[in-house]
Design an enzyme around this catalytic site. Sequence first.
Site, mmCIF file in Angstrom:
data_model
loop_
_atom_site.group_PDB
_atom_site.id
_atom_site.type_symbol
_atom_site.label_atom_id
_atom_site.label_comp_id
_atom_site.label_asym_id
_atom_site.label_seq_id
_atom_site.Cartn_x
_atom_site.Cartn_y
_atom_site.Cartn_z
ATOM 1 N N GLY A 52 -4.045 1.492 5.522
ATOM 2 C CA GLY A 52 -2.775 2.191 5.626
ATOM 3 C C GLY A 52 -2.602 2.738 7.032
ATOM 4 O O GLY A 52 -3.500 2.638 7.870
ATOM 5 N N GLU B 281 -15.606 2.502 0.223
ATOM 6 C CA GLU B 281 -15.382 1.516 -0.846
ATOM 7 C C GLU B 281 -14.717 0.280 -0.272
ATOM 8 O O GLU B 281 -14.831 -0.807 -0.820
ATOM 9 C CB GLU B 281 -14.539 2.118 -1.964
ATOM 10 C CG GLU B 281 -13.082 2.316 -1.607
ATOM 11 C CD GLU B 281 -12.380 3.331 -2.482
ATOM 12 O OE1 GLU B 281 -13.046 4.242 -2.989
ATOM 13 O OE2 GLU B 281 -11.162 3.209 -2.650
ATOM 14 N N GLY C 124 -9.970 4.037 4.347
ATOM 15 C CA GLY C 124 -9.353 2.928 3.635
ATOM 16 C C GLY C 124 -8.366 2.139 4.468
ATOM 17 O O GLY C 124 -8.604 1.901 5.659
HETATM 18 N N1 COA Z 1 8.241 11.866 -2.652
HETATM 19 C C1 COA Z 1 8.906 10.697 -2.750
HETATM 20 N N2 COA Z 1 8.501 9.561 -2.134
HETATM 21 C C2 COA Z 1 7.388 9.630 -1.392
HETATM 22 C C3 COA Z 1 6.660 10.817 -1.248
HETATM 23 C C4 COA Z 1 7.125 11.973 -1.906
HETATM 24 N N3 COA Z 1 6.448 13.117 -1.832
HETATM 25 N N4 COA Z 1 5.589 10.566 -0.466
HETATM 26 C C5 COA Z 1 5.645 9.286 -0.113
HETATM 27 N N5 COA Z 1 6.732 8.718 -0.667
HETATM 28 C C6 COA Z 1 7.140 7.327 -0.519
HETATM 29 C C7 COA Z 1 7.198 6.955 0.948
HETATM 30 O O1 COA Z 1 8.471 7.223 1.489
HETATM 31 C C8 COA Z 1 6.914 5.476 0.882
HETATM 32 O O2 COA Z 1 8.089 4.809 0.447
HETATM 33 P P1 COA Z 1 8.573 3.490 1.210
HETATM 34 O O3 COA Z 1 7.478 2.499 0.969
HETATM 35 O O4 COA Z 1 9.851 3.182 0.511
HETATM 36 O O5 COA Z 1 8.722 3.898 2.628
HETATM 37 C C9 COA Z 1 5.902 5.366 -0.255
HETATM 38 O O6 COA Z 1 6.093 6.522 -1.051
HETATM 39 C C10 COA Z 1 4.452 5.318 0.220
HETATM 40 O O7 COA Z 1 4.184 6.430 1.031
HETATM 41 P P2 COA Z 1 3.142 6.300 2.224
HETATM 42 O O8 COA Z 1 2.876 7.646 2.765
HETATM 43 O O9 COA Z 1 3.597 5.255 3.188
HETATM 44 O O10 COA Z 1 1.887 5.777 1.448
HETATM 45 P P3 COA Z 1 0.593 5.035 1.968
HETATM 46 O O11 COA Z 1 0.812 3.579 1.992
HETATM 47 O O12 COA Z 1 0.062 5.685 3.197
HETATM 48 O O13 COA Z 1 -0.401 5.352 0.765
HETATM 49 C C11 COA Z 1 -1.273 6.706 -0.986
HETATM 50 C C12 COA Z 1 -0.664 6.683 0.403
HETATM 51 C C13 COA Z 1 -1.587 8.146 -1.314
HETATM 52 C C14 COA Z 1 -0.315 6.157 -2.012
HETATM 53 C C15 COA Z 1 -2.579 5.848 -0.972
HETATM 54 O O14 COA Z 1 -3.440 6.295 0.020
HETATM 55 C C16 COA Z 1 -3.294 5.923 -2.317
HETATM 56 O O15 COA Z 1 -2.968 5.199 -3.207
HETATM 57 N N6 COA Z 1 -4.279 6.835 -2.449
HETATM 58 C C17 COA Z 1 -4.997 7.043 -3.720
HETATM 59 C C18 COA Z 1 -6.291 6.295 -3.782
HETATM 60 C C19 COA Z 1 -7.231 6.636 -2.680
HETATM 61 O O16 COA Z 1 -7.056 7.591 -1.949
HETATM 62 N N7 COA Z 1 -8.274 5.840 -2.572
HETATM 63 C C20 COA Z 1 -9.328 6.026 -1.603
HETATM 64 C C21 COA Z 1 -9.101 5.340 -0.294
HETATM 65 S S1 COA Z 1 -8.975 3.591 -0.406
#
Ligand code: COA
Length: 433
Positions: free
Chosen positions: A218, A239, A216
């Site tokens: 990120g 996707e 995806g």
């Molecule tokens: N507790 C508190 N905050 C947390 C945390 C935790 N355990 N884990 C992450 N965060 C915060 C991070 O600090 C970050 O905050 P910021 O934006 O203020 O820095 C935010 O949450 C996002 O974390 P990050 O690791 O940067 O997320 P990402 O952009 O890499 O996205 C998902 C990760 C899991 C949210 C994303 O991949 C997703 O939505 N996945 C579900 C859907 C999916 O997997 N689809 C298939 C692929 S497209």
Amino acid sequence: MKNWLSVYEGRRRTAAQALEAVQSGHRVFVHMGAAAPLPLLDALCGHADRLQDVEVLHCITIGNAPYTDPCYCGKFRHNALFVSGNTRCAVQQGRGDYIPVFLHEIEGLFTSGILPLDVALIQCTPPDRFGFMSLGTGIDISLTAARQARHLIVQVNPRLPRTCGDTMLHVEECHAIVEATHELPEFLQGDVTPAHRAIAAHVSALIPDGATLQIGVGGIPEAVLASLANHKHLGIHTEMFSDGIIPLFESGVITNDRKSLHPHKAVTSFVLGTRAIYDYIDNNPVFEFLTNRYTNDPYVIAQNDRMVAVNAALEVDLSGQVCSDSIGSLPFSGVGGQVDFIRGAARSKGGVPIIALPATAKNGALTRIVPRLKPGAGVVTSRADVHWVVTEFGAVNLHGRNLRQRAEALIGIADPKFQSELQREAAVLFQRS
Ligand code: COA
């Protein structure tokens, strides 16, 4: 063939005229991703004075989401099939809602009548000489929504790329057509951190030559793609994707020639990125856009041999439950295609289902490998579905391991500064006397 040009002219409206079709209590679907028709959304808000309780339903969109502004409370309420950056504040503040659902099952909500659609706002390219208009950057759930809605309003934008696959609507299918040229919104990736690069090194070691990838957007996906320069004969069944795949096509790493399903085609349903990727997919027959009920059906995914699915997460507990859509009880994103692809890759011959996440959040202050998920957190990938979990500290496969073994394996890839605390917690959780 009928004269589609006269149909086109006859159905042409201004945005304000076209949006007169929306009535109080309607459910309005918005085209997903970069194809959200922004002028139509502004025009919808222009009708706020006469409307009440209009539900605005969509998956992730980029660009403005003006209907989420607090000034429209009671007028519009967003219902999210995936919470995106532009709607997160509204959902988390209780001005919007979130539906947890597998991406491959969303179209079924429309066709079964569980979520009937009154109006769909869709963006398309100008018609070709036969009267067909492409949905451009994504058909995902949007093509089906366009066909299921009782009233279809199409915004025609020449800046939308014309994409290949099942991407076409015909002029005669539309009830109203609004011409509006504007640049598409761009999705800018966050920074790729050293942790992302370390994760990518572990992930790329799990990807065999000839693999078919789901990947995806990120920091982690970008870093993984950048780490694949020496791989060979990779294919795409996903996707969505972003700009990061372009160098791998250009260098001949992605060839799609070893795919067991749709060989020589990169299968996708939508694209999020910058103008560079929007131009790259324009009229490019390598990319086969198909809707999510097909791309994300685990049984379809599993027909790709060596299917490697790489998905990110927010938290993983010591038994392997994966939280990806919420921070505690606050909705953060969505289920999306994570489980679809984890299950599909698990069934694929030689498949590799991977959950990848940095070991910590908040500049190292919080561990993401936790004894228990935060109260209210949603499990997206269950502990029975999870296989590989990867952090910057290593990669472990939990499939077939018992709870004690999982805890031990996961502690081994947690940030070392949290490991002794996690061991103490694990002793309480899993060492029954
Ligand atoms: N507790 C508190 N905050 C947390 C945390 C935790 N355990 N884990 C992450 N965060 C915060 C991070 O600090 C970050 O905050 P910021 O934006 O203020 O820095 C935010 O949450 C996002 O974390 P990050 O690791 O940067 O997320 P990402 O952009 O890499 O996205 C998902 C990760 C899991 C949210 C994303 O991949 C997703 O939505 N996945 C579900 C859907 C999916 O997997 N689809 C298939 C692929 S497209």
